[in-house]
Scaffold this motif. Structure first.
Motif, PDB file in Angstrom:
ATOM      1  N   CYS A   1      -7.656 -24.311  -3.794  1.00 49.10           N
ATOM      2  CA  CYS A   1      -7.199 -22.940  -4.027  1.00 49.10           C
ATOM      3  C   CYS A   1      -5.953 -22.679  -3.175  1.00 49.10           C
ATOM      4  O   CYS A   1      -5.906 -23.027  -2.002  1.00 49.10           O
ATOM      5  N   PHE A   2      -4.945 -22.070  -3.757  1.00 47.56           N
ATOM      6  CA  PHE A   2      -3.695 -21.783  -3.058  1.00 47.56           C
ATOM      7  C   PHE A   2      -3.913 -20.842  -1.880  1.00 47.56           C
ATOM      8  O   PHE A   2      -3.267 -20.978  -0.853  1.00 47.56           O
ATOM      9  N   LEU A   3      -4.855 -19.904  -2.009  1.00 49.72           N
ATOM     10  CA  LEU A   3      -5.050 -18.892  -0.978  1.00 49.72           C
ATOM     11  C   LEU A   3      -6.045 -19.321   0.094  1.00 49.72           C
ATOM     12  O   LEU A   3      -5.720 -19.352   1.272  1.00 49.72           O
ATOM     13  N   CYS A   4      -7.253 -19.696  -0.308  1.00 53.91           N
ATOM     14  CA  CYS A   4      -8.304 -19.992   0.682  1.00 53.91           C
ATOM     15  C   CYS A   4      -8.493 -21.481   0.935  1.00 53.91           C
ATOM     16  O   CYS A   4      -9.279 -21.862   1.797  1.00 53.91           O
ATOM     17  N   ARG A   5      -7.807 -22.335   0.176  1.00 50.61           N
ATOM     18  CA  ARG A   5      -7.854 -23.799   0.319  1.00 50.61           C
ATOM     19  C   ARG A   5      -9.214 -24.406  -0.014  1.00 50.61           C
ATOM     20  O   ARG A   5      -9.488 -25.542   0.330  1.00 50.61           O
ATOM     21  N   ARG A   6     -10.083 -23.639  -0.663  1.00 50.57           N
ATOM     22  CA  ARG A   6     -11.380 -24.175  -1.088  1.00 50.57           C
ATOM     23  C   ARG A   6     -11.148 -25.200  -2.195  1.00 50.57           C
ATOM     24  O   ARG A   6     -10.330 -24.973  -3.083  1.00 50.57           O
ATOM     25  N   PRO A   7     -11.849 -26.333  -2.142  1.00 51.86           N
ATOM     26  CA  PRO A   7     -11.658 -27.355  -3.181  1.00 51.86           C
ATOM     27  C   PRO A   7     -12.001 -26.803  -4.565  1.00 51.86           C
ATOM     28  O   PRO A   7     -12.963 -26.057  -4.728  1.00 51.86           O
ATOM     29  N   LEU A   8     -11.197 -27.161  -5.543  1.00 56.73           N
ATOM     30  CA  LEU A   8     -11.440 -26.734  -6.919  1.00 56.73           C
ATOM     31  C   LEU A   8     -12.350 -27.753  -7.581  1.00 56.73           C
ATOM     32  O   LEU A   8     -12.086 -28.947  -7.547  1.00 56.73           O
ATOM     33  N   GLY A   9     -13.457 -27.276  -8.172  1.00 59.93           N
ATOM     34  CA  GLY A   9     -14.444 -28.158  -8.779  1.00 59.93           C
ATOM     35  C   GLY A   9     -13.998 -28.657 -10.143  1.00 59.93           C
ATOM     36  O   GLY A   9     -13.171 -28.045 -10.814  1.00 59.93           O
ATOM     37  N   PHE A  10     -14.573 -29.788 -10.548  1.00 67.13           N
ATOM     38  CA  PHE A  10     -14.218 -30.382 -11.827  1.00 67.13           C
ATOM     39  C   PHE A  10     -14.769 -29.591 -13.005  1.00 67.13           C
ATOM     40  O   PHE A  10     -14.165 -29.543 -14.049  1.00 67.13           O
ATOM     41  N   ASN A  11     -15.930 -28.970 -12.857  1.00 63.16           N
ATOM     42  CA  ASN A  11     -16.522 -28.210 -13.959  1.00 63.16           C
ATOM     43  C   ASN A  11     -16.474 -26.712 -13.721  1.00 63.16           C
ATOM     44  O   ASN A  11     -17.283 -25.970 -14.249  1.00 63.16           O
ATOM     45  N   ARG A  12     -15.538 -26.259 -12.928  1.00 62.32           N
ATOM     46  CA  ARG A  12     -15.389 -24.833 -12.637  1.00 62.32           C
ATOM     47  C   ARG A  12     -14.060 -24.344 -13.196  1.00 62.32           C
ATOM     48  O   ARG A  12     -13.117 -25.112 -13.376  1.00 62.32           O
ATOM     49  N   ASP A  13     -14.009 -23.042 -13.434  1.00 62.49           N
ATOM     50  CA  ASP A  13     -12.769 -22.443 -13.906  1.00 62.49           C
ATOM     51  C   ASP A  13     -11.727 -22.475 -12.801  1.00 62.49           C
ATOM     52  O   ASP A  13     -12.039 -22.352 -11.617  1.00 62.49           O
ATOM     53  N   ILE A  14     -10.485 -22.636 -13.208  1.00 61.18           N
ATOM     54  CA  ILE A  14      -9.353 -22.552 -12.297  1.00 61.18           C
ATOM     55  C   ILE A  14      -8.503 -21.395 -12.792  1.00 61.18           C
ATOM     56  O   ILE A  14      -8.136 -21.334 -13.964  1.00 61.18           O
ATOM     57  N   PHE A  15      -8.219 -20.456 -11.921  1.00 64.15           N
ATOM     58  CA  PHE A  15      -7.469 -19.261 -12.276  1.00 64.15           C
ATOM     59  C   PHE A  15      -6.017 -19.453 -11.850  1.00 64.15           C
ATOM     60  O   PHE A  15      -5.729 -19.603 -10.666  1.00 64.15           O
ATOM     61  N   MET A  16      -5.121 -19.465 -12.822  1.00 67.36           N
ATOM     62  CA  MET A  16      -3.706 -19.744 -12.554  1.00 67.36           C
ATOM     63  C   MET A  16      -2.920 -18.444 -12.441  1.00 67.36           C
ATOM     64  O   MET A  16      -3.265 -17.432 -13.035  1.00 67.36           O
ATOM     65  N   TYR A  17      -1.838 -18.524 -11.677  1.00 70.39           N
ATOM     66  CA  TYR A  17      -0.946 -17.372 -11.480  1.00 70.39           C
ATOM     67  C   TYR A  17       0.473 -17.888 -11.336  1.00 70.39           C
ATOM     68  O   TYR A  17       0.710 -18.877 -10.643  1.00 70.39           O
ATOM     69  N   ARG A  18       1.384 -17.241 -12.003  1.00 72.33           N
ATOM     70  CA  ARG A  18       2.814 -17.592 -11.965  1.00 72.33           C
ATOM     71  C   ARG A  18       3.062 -19.068 -12.228  1.00 72.33           C
ATOM     72  O   ARG A  18       3.706 -19.766 -11.450  1.00 72.33           O
ATOM     73  N   GLY A  19       2.493 -19.546 -13.310  1.00 76.89           N
ATOM     74  CA  GLY A  19       2.783 -20.902 -13.739  1.00 76.89           C
ATOM     75  C   GLY A  19       1.878 -21.965 -13.175  1.00 76.89           C
ATOM     76  O   GLY A  19       0.941 -22.389 -13.818  1.00 76.89           O
TER      77      GLY A  19
END
Length: 99
Positions: free
Chosen positions: A24-42
């Motif tokens: 995550c850009f803000l909290c640096r939590r690892p992004l999971g493979f089967n979880r949603d990723i919320f994008m902002y500004r590209g």
């Protein structure tokens, strides 16, 4: 199973570079493979709607302070400059969700 890629940038340094969708850009939590990723500004990934919204608010506050500082510096400009600035088009920077 490969967890990342290695890049050779020349010289003797062979460290592993992280991919921009790993945390995550803000909290640096690892992004999971089967979880949603919320994008902002590209290409800015976030782990949750809350992290993305917090970044949006941070960016809006920065933009507001820039507008305030630029408007105070432009108050000393001529009225012709003000007329030209008011005729510029506004650009929207909304968030787009793609499924």
């Amino acid at each position: 199973m490969r967890t990342g890629m290695r890049y050779y940038a020349g010289g003797e340094d062979h460290r592993q570079e992280s991919h921009f969708l790993e945390a995550c850009f803000l909290c640096r939590r690892p992004l999971g493979f089967n979880r949603d990723i919320f994008m902002y500004r590209g290409n800015t990934p976030f782990c949750s709607k809350e992290c993305r919204q917090e970044q949006i608010e941070i960016d809006e506050a920065k933009e507001k302070s820039r507008r305030i500082s630029s408007s105070s510096s432009s108050s000393s400009s001529s009225s012709a400059d003000k007329t030209a600035a008011s005729s510029k088009k506004n650009v929207r920077t909304d968030t787009v969700a793609v499924a």
